[in-house]
Structures are given as C-alpha cells and as structure tokens.
Design an enzyme around this catalytic site. Sequence first.
Site, short mmCIF file in Angstrom:
data_model
loop_
_atom_site.label_atom_id
_atom_site.label_comp_id
_atom_site.label_asym_id
_atom_site.label_seq_id
_atom_site.Cartn_x
_atom_site.Cartn_y
_atom_site.Cartn_z
N ARG A 108 5.86 10.17 -38.90
CA ARG A 108 5.57 11.62 -39.39
C ARG A 108 5.27 11.87 -40.62
NH1 ARG A 108 9.67 11.33 -35.36
NH2 ARG A 108 8.97 12.50 -33.28
N ASP A 137 3.66 7.66 -33.40
CA ASP A 137 4.16 8.83 -32.76
C ASP A 137 3.30 10.02 -32.17
OD1 ASP A 137 6.05 10.99 -32.00
OD2 ASP A 137 7.52 9.49 -32.89
N HIS A 208 5.66 10.14 -27.07
CA HIS A 208 5.31 9.99 -28.57
C HIS A 208 4.21 9.08 -28.71
CE1 HIS A 208 8.92 12.04 -29.99
NE2 HIS A 208 9.69 11.50 -28.95
N GLU A 272 12.56 10.34 -24.88
CA GLU A 272 11.86 11.81 -24.80
C GLU A 272 10.45 11.91 -23.99
OE1 GLU A 272 13.99 13.81 -28.63
OE2 GLU A 272 12.14 12.58 -28.87
N TYR A 343 22.35 10.30 -37.72
CA TYR A 343 21.02 10.61 -37.80
C TYR A 343 20.85 11.19 -39.24
CZ TYR A 343 18.66 9.78 -33.44
OH TYR A 343 18.04 9.19 -32.49
N GLU A 389 10.00 14.30 -39.98
CA GLU A 389 9.46 15.43 -40.06
C GLU A 389 9.52 16.21 -41.26
OE1 GLU A 389 11.30 13.80 -37.63
OE2 GLU A 389 10.69 14.72 -35.43
C1 ACM Z 1 15.30 9.67 -30.74
O1 ACM Z 1 15.94 10.19 -31.61
N1 ACM Z 1 14.43 10.47 -29.90
C2 ACM Z 1 15.46 8.13 -30.39
#
Ligand code: ACM
Length: 462
Positions: A108, A137, A208, A272, A343, A389
């Site tokens: 990102r 990504d 992604h 995702e 995170y 991001e």
């Molecule tokens: C993730 O946070 N999509 C692994």
Amino acid sequence: MPGFATLLPRPVSVTEAPGSCAWPAPVAVRAGPDLPAEGYRLAITPGRITLSAADPAGEHHGRQTLRQLAGPDAFRAASLHGGLVLPCGVVEDHPKLRWRGCLLDVARHFRTKAEVLRFVDLLAAHKLNVLNLHLTDDQVWRIEVPQFPKLTSVGGWRRSSMVGRHDGPERDGRPHGGFYTTADLREIVAYATERAVTVVPEIDLPGHARAAIAAYPELGPDPAAGWEVWTAWGISTALLDPSESTVDFFRAVFDHVLDVFPSPVIGLGGDEVPGATEAHGRLLRTIAEHLTDRGRTPLGWDEVLDTGPLPPMVIGVWRDGAHGVRAAELGHDVILCPEDRLYLDHRQSDHPDEPIPVGYRRTLEDVYRYEPDLAGPRLRGVQAQLWSEHMDSVRRVDYAAFPRLCAFAEVAWSSGPRDFAEFLPRLREHHLPRLDALGVEYRPLDGPHPWQTRPGVPGRPR
Ligand code: ACM
C-alpha cells in the site's frame, strides 16, 4: 550501572554477581548444545565474557542482550564515549515461541530498501525473527519478476491515493510507486539472515491482486474493463480469473519468488475474496501444492480453510480464534495474528490527536496483555501486523509500531506471567532511551507529538 532488570524482552533466568566488566570487550563464543533452539547463556565476569549459543540465532540474541546491558548509547551508530560497563552475572535465555513475526505491508505504501534494512535491525534488536513482507496487493506490485516486466512497470505504481479513510471519490493526485529488484531482495534476505531474521514473502491471490490485473488484463475477470492499479483502500472485487493460464502465470511468479527467498515458508494470501468460487479455491490449492512440491510450506490467511482439502500449511489466524482450533485439527500449523489484538496499524488510543484513527483501539497495555488462545505443538507463534494504507512514511511506521512492538516482543519471547506494572517503568526508563538512541520516532506514552498528528485526515475507528 545498568542491571539485568532492564532487559527487554525479559530473559528466562538471571543470576547476578558482584562487579562489572568494561564494554566493549572481547566475547568468547562457545557452542551450547545443552541449550534449546535460539537459546544462549551469557557469563559476564570482570575480566571475561563467555557467550554459549545453541545456534547462530542464539549467538545473535546473546549479543543483543549485551548491547542492552551496556546502556542506550550502545545503540547509537557510532560510539560517543568510553566508560560503558556491564553488570556481572549469568543470563540464561531462550524464546517461548519459535515464530515471532511482524508483517510489514510494503504494497500500500512503499518502504525503500534502506528503510526495510533498518526495520530488520529494529526487529533483531527485539529478538523478533520473522519479517513477513507483504509485497503485492490491489494498490501496487513491489517485486520485480523478470519474465513479466509489466508487473512493476505498470503494476509498480498508482496515479493517486485516497487520503485517510472515506467513501468519497477524493484522491491526492500524487503518483506513488516503487519496487524491489531481484538484487535488492537478495540483499534484504542476506542482511536479515545475518541478524537471525527470516524474510517470508507474500504474494496475495486470488484477491488483492488488482495491480497484477492492471499489468496483465488477461489475468482478470474482464480484460476489456480497463482495470487500473487501485487508488482506493478496501477490498477490490476484481479477482484473478481462475483459468489454467492464470495458474501457469503464478506458477512462474512463485518459481521466481522461491529462487529469491530461501524461507521454508512462503505466503500466498487467500484472504478477503469476495464472491469466491470453487475455481478460485482450486487456483489457490494448485499454487499451494506447487510450493509443497518444491519443498516449501505455504502460508495462507485463515479464509483458505474454506477452499477444500489443502496440503499441510501454516495458517495465519487473523479473524477469531476458532479458526486456529480448526486449522490445528486439520493438521496445519498456526500463527496467531488476531486483528482485534495485534494489528498495529489500528489506533493506539482515543486521544483526539491520534493520527488517522482506524480499526480497534489497541493500547500498549492491550498488546502487552495479549495471550495466545491456542496451545500445543501446532502453535508456531505469533505475529504483529503493520498494514500500511495509512502509513505513508517510515515516520508513520515508527509511530504505529513503537512502543507496541516492544510489548509484543515480550509476549512472543518471555516465559512466565507478565505484569504490565512491572513492564511499563522498564520500558519508560530503560528501553525508550534505547529507541531514542536508535532514532526511532515512537509514539510518546502520553500521546503524539504535534508533528505526529494528521489534522483533518479522516480515519474510520471501530
Ligand atoms: C488480513 O488482514 N486481510 C489478513
């Protein structure tokens, strides 16, 4: 004089003795076959330092401990003065978990090669041993693949970026790009290896992957659609077309990745995937088997458990812990990296000046109190994640990572109960000065410096 009580992460056992030893001093290194993997024993006397190590990683960790004992100035790039001393005694130490990782998203927002090398140094100083490099990504592809030059000439930059987090069409109008050559990546791997850090690359598929589709539209769902490298944050619905030619393309990409990265574990994403079909699952499984056939273990995010039978993998469990139990029952190894705990791109407080506040509020104390909710041989370890991001500079990465990554290092390394009230003064009085000496622009404990704020840039707290 600094004492053993200052060490971070906290060692397994310490026996103090009277006296001190001048530093720097020669270190006699010995094999330590009685020590567990990555373990070391340091015996410091007034005239002699002996470092016994289970393996090269153990020697590395012992040297980091010596540097900590010598005081913050030992972390500067050049020595300022003599007169550093070490306390005498014996330290015996080894890690609790064998995978002590940090994901750095260089897709990102690009981090220059020099910045990645510096980040490796910072991981090593905290006895963290895996750099999970998120290289591709929707919003850019960062690894040169000589067979497919458009991955970087087209996919390696975007024309504009969303500022902060919002749903509107506004963009900054500023091109953003950069990629690593094969030589750059080999250099990063070699540098990390010298510091007992394994670089685990990640190429994300079948979602992604919009930067790859922008470069080679035949990889995507509708080649005439004019997909461009995405300028928004979020989850693009443009998935790889799960055709045989896409599989062949990514076999070739991964063959290059395997040539560059000796890591036994190679990331293939799998997270995702909106609207995933059975064919997308087959694409992922085929690439996983391709890696297995070449003697490597694929690493995928926990969504891959829904794609059908897989070869033995390492599963990065980022959603709820039940996926970890399920992965272990299916015979996979597990890395715990829960979004609601580890995170580090998520906001650190409810302070009104917290820059671009996104995600869950996760304080230093929350990270320190994290306990892995899976036990047993299938638990390989834990990993903190720095998605980028909202980190457009290395200064922003420093702010998000530190000092929470210091707390995480103790979670991953130190055995026994942890007490935040014991950790906090050790961090404040002894470890933050080490970060200052290293030039790390961490978040001050009571909130951001004025220049660390981002007034007017929207976040999206949860
Ligand atoms: C993730 O946070 N999509 C692994």
